[in-house]
Design a protein around this motif. Structure first.
Motif, PDB file in Angstrom:
ATOM      1  N   SER A 122       0.818  -1.220   0.000  1.00  0.00           N
ATOM      2  CA  SER A 122       0.000   0.000   0.000  1.00  0.00           C
ATOM      3  C   SER A 122       0.849   1.265   0.000  1.00  0.00           C
ATOM      4  CB  SER A 122      -0.922   0.015   1.225  1.00  0.00           C
ATOM      5  OG  SER A 122      -0.165   0.219   2.413  1.00  0.00           O
ATOM      6  N   LEU A 123       2.123   1.144   0.385  1.00  0.00           N
ATOM      7  CA  LEU A 123       3.085   2.247   0.517  1.00  0.00           C
ATOM      8  C   LEU A 123       2.758   3.166   1.685  1.00  0.00           C
ATOM      9  CD1 LEU A 123       3.651   3.194  -3.251  1.00  0.00           C
ATOM     10  CD2 LEU A 123       4.546   1.272  -1.938  1.00  0.00           C
ATOM     11  N   ASP A 124       1.899   2.722   2.592  1.00  0.00           N
ATOM     12  CA  ASP A 124       1.591   3.501   3.796  1.00  0.00           C
ATOM     13  C   ASP A 124       2.672   3.279   4.850  1.00  0.00           C
ATOM     14  OD1 ASP A 124      -0.824   4.407   2.730  1.00  0.00           O
ATOM     15  OD2 ASP A 124      -1.915   2.643   3.458  1.00  0.00           O
ATOM     16  N   THR A 125       2.981   4.347   5.597  1.00  0.00           N
ATOM     17  CA  THR A 125       3.937   4.229   6.699  1.00  0.00           C
ATOM     18  C   THR A 125       3.316   3.412   7.834  1.00  0.00           C
ATOM     19  OG1 THR A 125       5.065   6.302   6.188  1.00  0.00           O
ATOM     20  CG2 THR A 125       5.213   5.509   8.465  1.00  0.00           C
ATOM     21  N   ILE A 126       4.074   2.440   8.329  1.00  0.00           N
ATOM     22  CA  ILE A 126       3.637   1.662   9.495  1.00  0.00           C
ATOM     23  C   ILE A 126       4.045   2.401  10.760  1.00  0.00           C
ATOM     24  CG2 ILE A 126       3.869  -0.525  10.737  1.00  0.00           C
ATOM     25  CD1 ILE A 126       4.641  -1.770   7.974  1.00  0.00           C
ATOM     26  N   SER A 127       5.307   2.758  10.848  1.00  0.00           N
ATOM     27  CA  SER A 127       5.817   3.523  11.987  1.00  0.00           C
ATOM     28  C   SER A 127       7.238   3.969  11.693  1.00  0.00           C
ATOM     29  CB  SER A 127       5.787   2.686  13.278  1.00  0.00           C
ATOM     30  OG  SER A 127       6.613   1.537  13.158  1.00  0.00           O
ATOM     31  N   ARG A 128       7.775   4.793  12.579  1.00  0.00           N
ATOM     32  CA  ARG A 128       9.164   5.258  12.453  1.00  0.00           C
ATOM     33  C   ARG A 128       9.872   5.075  13.790  1.00  0.00           C
ATOM     34  NH1 ARG A 128      10.256   8.416   7.838  1.00  0.00           N
ATOM     35  NH2 ARG A 128       8.375   8.995   6.640  1.00  0.00           N
ATOM     36  N   VAL A 129      11.083   4.571  13.712  1.00  0.00           N
ATOM     37  CA  VAL A 129      11.916   4.343  14.891  1.00  0.00           C
ATOM     38  C   VAL A 129      13.102   5.299  14.836  1.00  0.00           C
ATOM     39  CG1 VAL A 129      13.488   2.704  15.994  1.00  0.00           C
ATOM     40  CG2 VAL A 129      11.253   1.932  15.179  1.00  0.00           C
ATOM     41  N   ASN A 130      13.394   5.945  15.958  1.00  0.00           N
ATOM     42  CA  ASN A 130      14.542   6.847  16.045  1.00  0.00           C
ATOM     43  C   ASN A 130      15.297   6.574  17.343  1.00  0.00           C
ATOM     44  OD1 ASN A 130      14.179   8.920  13.705  1.00  0.00           O
ATOM     45  ND2 ASN A 130      12.149   8.757  14.639  1.00  0.00           N
ATOM     46  N   ILE A 131      16.604   6.536  17.269  1.00  0.00           N
ATOM     47  CA  ILE A 131      17.442   6.327  18.445  1.00  0.00           C
ATOM     48  C   ILE A 131      18.029   7.676  18.860  1.00  0.00           C
ATOM     49  CG2 ILE A 131      19.392   5.084  19.418  1.00  0.00           C
ATOM     50  CD1 ILE A 131      17.043   3.318  18.478  1.00  0.00           C
ATOM     51  N   PRO A 132      17.645   8.197  20.024  1.00  0.00           N
ATOM     52  CA  PRO A 132      18.133   9.506  20.460  1.00  0.00           C
ATOM     53  C   PRO A 132      19.651   9.519  20.665  1.00  0.00           C
ATOM     54  CG  PRO A 132      16.234   8.800  21.764  1.00  0.00           C
ATOM     55  CD  PRO A 132      16.694   7.610  20.981  1.00  0.00           C
TER      56      PRO A 132
END
Length: 433
Positions: free
Chosen positions: A68-78
């Motif tokens: 679908s090309l929809d974003t599932i989630s985003r992970v970021n490491i501070p």
């Protein structure tokens, strides 16, 4: 009650025992298929969380539905020492991981069956374009979890179901083919692609697997990317992605002059005797057989290795025409017979029909598509009915190919051209009365 808590507890525990080396901060994109089974998605998510738990400061992961090309989630490491432990990295991204777990639990198997999609379906051309147009840095590691067989629901002729695209698709525009890259030759610049295709990849045989890998390798390289990994082993892929693995060397080359948009289909069954190897018959046939012929096959061979000839078949008026651009219809299947073609050939052209035919209305055309030859091209066309095989020699006297122009007119109303020959099946044999 948090329905994801038990699953999160399991993958968090596993994450604490996983190690992966990273030298510099990186941007990752992970494309997943919503049409993988729930069991497969849960395994993938478990491995992804392990991977995330040992990312470095400032690393990021964009998780995207590859269909679908929809974003599932985003992970970021501070960039903070407080997040140096795997547990802390997971904790700070708990919401993103929860969204990923929710994605994994969504059972889409019934919808996939309704849509006639393979397990793990992703839309790679569209997915890579979306990543390229929205990436946050010039260099990016892309991990794909899904089927290497692209399905085009708008135009099924482009679907990679038991077939694969020729190099010519890459060299054409996106308006002509979903695999077209000629409109943006820097599209995938800096993109390193790792592809996990799983154990249910539905390759016909090793030749098919190698052809698909070759196509996607050339596809990514044509606009500046690299297919670094193409594997059925998930841990191997994650290790290669996190450790800057080098793309394997290969001898694949695009022919810059080959703009023919062909979908190449290999025969599913390995034939012990192809139509090109069988003895030729002179046995007459009855009018009844002509009108209701069973197990009909047609094939062409030719003597010029540097020439490209094509076979077209129209089973009856207004029926879909079988040829290199439409390899399967309700009436038959078109494929390349590589096994019996000489070394260096693109493969003999063969069509087998699924249903009985009225040979009185079947039309066959042999066309000289590409090449240059001083005295034209000689070859043989064969027609088989229930295993009894007939043949006719042909000689196309043109010195150069026409890239398929004029074939449709010849099939429709008999308007000829120098590069094409129209055959009527009744000319192959004598008739009994």
């Amino acid at each position: 009650m948090n329905t994801y808590a038990p699953f999160l507890k399991v993958i968090l525990s596993a994450a604490l025992t996983f190690s992966a080396a990273n030298i510099n901060a990186k941007d990752y994109v992970i494309g997943l298929s919503s049409y993988s089974s729930v069991a497969d998605k849960k395994v993938q998510v478990s491995k992804i969380v392990k991977f995330v738990s040992h990312l470095k400061a400032n690393d990021s992961v964009w998780l995207i539905d590859g269909y679908s090309l929809d974003t599932i989630s985003r992970v970021n490491i501070p960039d903070d020492p407080a997040y140096n432990s795997p547990k802390a990295r997971i904790a700070v991204n708990r919401q993103a991981i929860g969204q990923l777990v929710k994605f994994a639990k969504n059972d889409m198997a019934a919808m996939a069956e309704t849509m006639q999609l393979p397990a793990g379906a992703i839309r790679l051309p569209q997915l890579l374009r979306s990543i390229a147009n929205n990436k946050s840095s010039s260099d990016i590691e892309v991990m794909l979890f899904g089927s290497p067989h692209y399905i085009d629901r708008v135009d099924a002729d482009f679907s990679m179901v038991e077939q694969f695209p020729s190099d010519g698709h890459i060299l054409n525009q996106r308006t002509q083919t979903p695999y077209g890259l000629a409109d943006n030759k820097k599209l995938l610049s800096g993109m390193r692609v790792h592809w996990f295709y799983g154990q249910k990849s539905n390759f016909i045989n090793d030749r098919h697997s190698a052809a698909v890998e070759r196509f996607w390798t050339l596809y990514t390289e044509y606009t500046g990317g690299k297919l670094v990994s193409f594997s059925g082993d998930l841990l191997t892929l994650l290790s290669r992605a996190s450790n800057n693995a080098i793309a394997p060397t290969h001898s694949f080359r695009l022919n810059p002059k080959d703009d023919k948009m062909e979908m190449v289909r290999l025969p599913v069954d390995v034939m012990t005797k192809s139509i090109h190897q069988r003895p030729v018959s002179t046995q007459p046939i009855t009018p009844e057989t002509l009108a209701h012929a069973h197990n009909v096959e047609v094939g062409i061979t030719w003597q010029c290795k540097d020439c490209d000839l094509d076979l077209y078949a129209s089973p009856y008026p207004n029926a879909p025409i079988l040829y290199f651009g439409k390899t399967e219809t309700p009436q038959g299947i078109y494929y390349k017979d590589y096994m019996h073609a000489p070394s260096g050939s693109k493969g003999f052209e063969t069509i087998s029909f699924k249903k009985p035919l009225d040979l009185r209305v079947l039309k066959l055309v042999v066309n000289f598509y590409r090449g240059n030859v001083a005295k034209g091209v000689k070859g043989e066309i064969r027609l088989s009915i229930d295993g009894t095989t007939y043949s006719k020699p042909f000689h196309i006297q043109a010195n150069t190919g026409n890239k398929g122009k004029g074939v449709q007119a010849l099939l429709n109303d008999g308007e000829g051209n120098l590069q094409s020959i129209l055959f009527e099946p009744k000319s192959f044999f004598t008739m009994t009365h």
